[in-house]
Design an enzyme around this catalytic site. Structure first.
Site, PDB file in Angstrom:
ATOM      1  N   GLY A   1       0.389 -13.124   1.797  1.00 36.56           N
ATOM      2  CA  GLY A   1       0.792 -12.458   0.562  1.00 36.56           C
ATOM      3  C   GLY A   1       2.135 -12.951   0.051  1.00 36.56           C
ATOM      4  N   THR A   2       3.053 -13.186   0.962  1.00 37.10           N
ATOM      5  CA  THR A   2       4.396 -13.622   0.560  1.00 37.10           C
ATOM      6  C   THR A   2       4.333 -14.944  -0.202  1.00 37.10           C
ATOM      7  OG1 THR A   2       5.523 -12.461   2.354  1.00 37.10           O
ATOM      8  CG2 THR A   2       6.647 -14.382   1.446  1.00 37.10           C
TER       9      THR A   2
ATOM     10  N   ASN B   1       3.497  -0.349  -0.638  1.00 39.57           N
ATOM     11  CA  ASN B   1       3.311  -0.382   0.812  1.00 39.57           C
ATOM     12  C   ASN B   1       3.908   0.813   1.537  1.00 39.57           C
ATOM     13  OD1 ASN B   1       5.605  -1.787  -0.314  1.00 39.57           O
ATOM     14  ND2 ASN B   1       6.183  -2.375   1.757  1.00 39.57           N
TER      15      ASN B   1
ATOM     16  N   GLN C   1      -1.555  -4.355  -0.719  1.00 37.94           N
ATOM     17  CA  GLN C   1      -1.746  -3.019  -0.143  1.00 37.94           C
ATOM     18  C   GLN C   1      -2.891  -2.231  -0.782  1.00 37.94           C
ATOM     19  OE1 GLN C   1      -0.552  -1.744   2.534  1.00 37.94           O
ATOM     20  NE2 GLN C   1       1.165  -3.099   3.008  1.00 37.94           N
TER      21      GLN C   1
ATOM     22  N   CYS D   1      18.529   2.319   9.406  1.00 38.26           N
ATOM     23  CA  CYS D   1      18.809   1.852  10.761  1.00 38.26           C
ATOM     24  C   CYS D   1      17.716   0.939  11.282  1.00 38.26           C
ATOM     25  CB  CYS D   1      18.976   3.038  11.690  1.00 38.26           C
ATOM     26  SG  CYS D   1      20.599   3.775  11.531  1.00 38.26           S
TER      27      CYS D   1
END
Lengths: 402, 129
Positions: free
Chosen positions: A71-72, A152, A180, A327
């Site tokens: 996909g990227t 997503n 997605q 985080c």
């Protein structure tokens, strides 16, 4: 009970039928599909058949579908291809939504650094792009509008058709990252009205490292890489037959899943999880939109607790979920998707994403709801923010900023 | 790349933190961090004859933030104020068997929380005189 996997928007298990179909191409059927002898031509035919299967699943002409590494790469091809294409010369503006996947977001930012103008479409409190606002931003200077079909993180389904109409009115191209939505909702690139779309195999129980880029007929884009004649020179380089054939089988099975009612089964489990968590855990915010959402995704913020802590504690209990907390990513900002909906930061940090898949069972959902309830309670006992909230005795909407 | 392989000590402190909670009528209290950054810590102290008799913490934050909070309280309990102030975030991280590089910033929170609580104690003592 084994590990409860609720992170199917990250990746899905490869179906046994897919693995089985791939194996010959990792063994004896190793030939280069561009070679002229008969075993090589058999590999070529298998690739063509796979292309037809994927194209059929998305309502595209197979001649307009190019296999990519995922996909990227397809997203990069859309944005850079459009920006560098003579098709849209003299235009400078790239328009994307605020909640795009990094593959689109970072491509657009890279183009901005190279002198293109970048405009971001806002989303409402439920994580949906408002076409009225979009119409104010998309103009005759716009090269491309890129908005994902389904998000997503929160699963919201975007009004692609309306946005495509606006883009086309201004002579701009419309791209949608459908990674997605593919396999989760019925999808047809022609109905969506897009000029380009991106797909990935590993989100639909296929292998990793393979995706597809759809480009409508008549649109010629500058390629990202140059080489041989493969994939009509749109994406040169020797094909990955095993992955392509696995993708084909996975795409074919997606349509069977729709026929056998898989989306409704997933939605029933997802809705049950939502009901259990929102019902049992106070100060909990649903992220996204309940009416326009893919059936497998649930995103919830548990106020005053931090997402990475929760997800690691859940991992210890044998449950795999994702978090939009800062985080988890190494930088200090919470998820850009959650923040774009106007959540308070201390609430945004407590987001968990549950994304269901084929192999999930209702008893796993019940067990997950139980575990999450315990974990949230435990971390709230530890949270100075929760202590302050209880002492202040204030009510009000903790989920949204003013 | 962001690493998430926490040491066993980090995980043990995270799953069963020591000295979690708050001291009633503390001699000193320290609040550090910012909810925007995803971590907030509160330390409360009971101090007698210059010795930290008891220390408790509450932390909103990730695994590393909770574990460093817990380890700090272990390291500080029973120490004199002067000794306690020599404990750096690096020392806390070392005592935990190290932290992933992207998580070192969490240990700064623990050191800051203790300093703020001691400062508060000293301020209160000065006011009493």
């Amino acid at each position: 009970m084994g590990f409860i996997y609720l992170d199917h928007n990250a990746t899905t298990p490869v179906r046994p039928e897919v693995t089985e179909a791939m194996l010959p191409y990792l063994g004896g059927m190793f030939y280069n599909p561009s070679s002229i002898y008969s075993p090589a031509r058999a590999v070529r035919r298998a690739i063509d058949a796979a292309r037809e299967k994927v194209a059929a699943a998305i309502g595209a002409d197979p001649r307009r579908l190019y296999f990519t590494s995922g996909g990227t790469e397809a997203d990069n091809m859309a944005l850079f291809g459009a920006a560098y294409s003579m098709y849209v010369k003299d235009r400078r503006k790239i328009v994307i939504s605020k909640i795009e996947h990094p593959a689109v977001l970072e491509s657009a930012r890279a183009l901005e650094k190279r002198g293109f103008e970048l405009a971001l479409l806002p989303v409402d409190r439920n994580g949906i792009v408002d076409p009225v606002k979009a119409a104010e931003i998309i103009d005759d200077n716009t090269i491309i509008v890129s908005v994902m079909h389904a998000n997503n993180e929160i699963g919201t389904i975007q009004p692609i058709k309306e946005l495509a109409e606006i883009a086309h009115k201004h002579g701009a191209l419309m791209h949608s990252d459908c990674v997605q939505s593919f396999g989760k909702i019925l999808l047809n690139v022609k109905d969506l009205g897009v000029d380009m779309a991106s797909f990935s195999a590993h989100k639909i129980y296929g292998p990793k490292g393979i995706g597809a880029f759809y480009v409508r007929q008549g649109l010629k884009l500058a390629p990202l890489q140059y080489g041989g004649h493969q994939e009509m020179r749109v994406r040169p380089g020797t094909e990955n037959p095993a992955a392509i054939i696995g993708f084909g089988v996975a795409a074919e099975l997606v349509n069977k899943d729709f026929e056998s009612g898989v989306p409704a089964r997933l939605a029933a489990m997802r809705d049950r999880l939502q009901e259990l968590l929102i019902g049992r855990v106070p100060q909990t915010c649903l992220n996204g939109n309940t009416d326009r959402r893919v059936p497998n995704t649930l995103n919830i913020s548990f106020a005053f607790v931090e997402g990475e802590a929760m997800s690691i504690a859940l991992d210890r209990m044998g449950i795999g979920v994702a978090t939009g907390s800062a985080c988890s990513s190494g930088d200090l900002e919470p998820s850009h998707v959650i923040m774009s909906m106007g959540l308070k930061e201390e609430v945004a940090h407590g987001s968990l994403r549950f994304s269901l898949g084929l192999e999930n069972k209702m008893e796993e959902i019940e067990k997950t709801a139980e575990a999450v309830t315990q974990v949230v309670e435990r971390f709230r006992m530890m949270s100075p923010l929760y202590e302050d909230f209880v002492k202040s005795g204030t009510g009000g909407d903790i989920c949204k900023q003013n | 790349m962001a690493g998430f392989d926490y040491s066993d000590d980090v995980m043990n402190h995270f799953m069963a933190p020591h000295n979690m909670g708050e001291i009633e009528n503390p001699d000193g209290i320290g609040n550090v961090g910012n909810p925007k950054c995803g971590d907030v810590m509160r330390i409360s102290l009971r101090i007698k004859d210059n010795v930290i008799e008891d220390i408790k913490f509450k932390t909103f934050g990730c695994v590393a933030a909770v574990a460093t909070s817990s380890m700090l309280t272990d390291l500080v309990k029973g120490k004199s104020i002067e000794e306690a102030l020599t404990i750096t975030n690096k020392r806390v991280a070392e005592a935990l068997g190290g932290l992933p590089a992207v998580k070192m910033h969490c240990s700064v929170l623990a050191e800051g929380g203790l300093q703020a609580a001691i400062e508060d104690y000293r301020k209160k003592q000065a006011e009493k005189k």
